[in-house]
Motif scaffolding. Structure first.
Motif, short mmCIF file in Angstrom:
data_model
loop_
_atom_site.label_atom_id
_atom_site.label_comp_id
_atom_site.label_asym_id
_atom_site.label_seq_id
_atom_site.Cartn_x
_atom_site.Cartn_y
_atom_site.Cartn_z
N SER A 26 0.75 -1.30 0.12
CA SER A 26 -0.10 -0.05 -0.34
C SER A 26 0.97 1.20 -0.04
O SER A 26 0.85 2.03 -0.96
N CYS A 27 1.72 1.46 1.04
CA CYS A 27 2.48 2.78 1.15
C CYS A 27 3.83 2.59 0.59
O CYS A 27 4.67 3.40 0.38
N GLU A 28 4.24 1.23 0.03
CA GLU A 28 5.64 0.86 -0.23
C GLU A 28 6.86 1.19 0.62
O GLU A 28 7.91 1.27 0.17
N ALA A 29 6.50 1.12 1.99
CA ALA A 29 7.76 1.09 2.91
C ALA A 29 8.15 -0.15 3.13
O ALA A 29 7.57 -1.21 3.12
N TRP A 30 9.68 0.03 3.39
CA TRP A 30 10.25 -1.33 3.79
C TRP A 30 10.35 -1.97 4.91
O TRP A 30 10.37 -0.99 5.73
N ASN A 31 10.34 -3.22 5.23
CA ASN A 31 10.30 -3.72 6.45
C ASN A 31 9.44 -3.22 7.62
O ASN A 31 9.91 -2.95 8.74
N THR A 32 8.15 -2.94 7.35
CA THR A 32 7.26 -2.33 8.12
C THR A 32 6.09 -3.34 8.41
O THR A 32 5.19 -2.91 9.29
#
Length: 92
Positions: A26-32
């Protein structure tokens, strides 16, 4: 017994996905993404939804019954195929 399932929730945006991925879709944040156990809603919530659906059908049925009494017709009442939210008249 209710089925418990595992989901992976993003710590940044709160989106869920059934599998772990390195990047939130969805937000394309890594390792979350963190693993969580998702339990089904309690029976009281499901009963409340069922009661609301029943009230909606009762309202539709009252409208049709009023029409039948007003016009003097004796038709059968049934839900439309594929769309149970609407009622229509069927000639005998």
């Amino acid at each position: 017994m209710a089925r418990v399932r595992t989901v992976h929730r993003c710590q940044e945006c709160g989106a869920t996905t059934p599998r772990w991925q390195g990047r939130c879709p969805s937000c394309e944040a890594w390792n979350t993404l963190v693993e969580e156990i998702e339990t089904p809603p309690p029976a009281a919530v499901l009963a409340s939804k069922a009661a609301n659906t029943l009230r909606a059908y009762q309202s539709d049925l009252r409208q049709v019954a009023g029409y039948l009494a007003e016009t003097g017709h004796s038709h059968l009442v049934r839900p439309e195929p594929g769309n149970t939210a609407r009622w229509h008249l069927v000639a005998p």
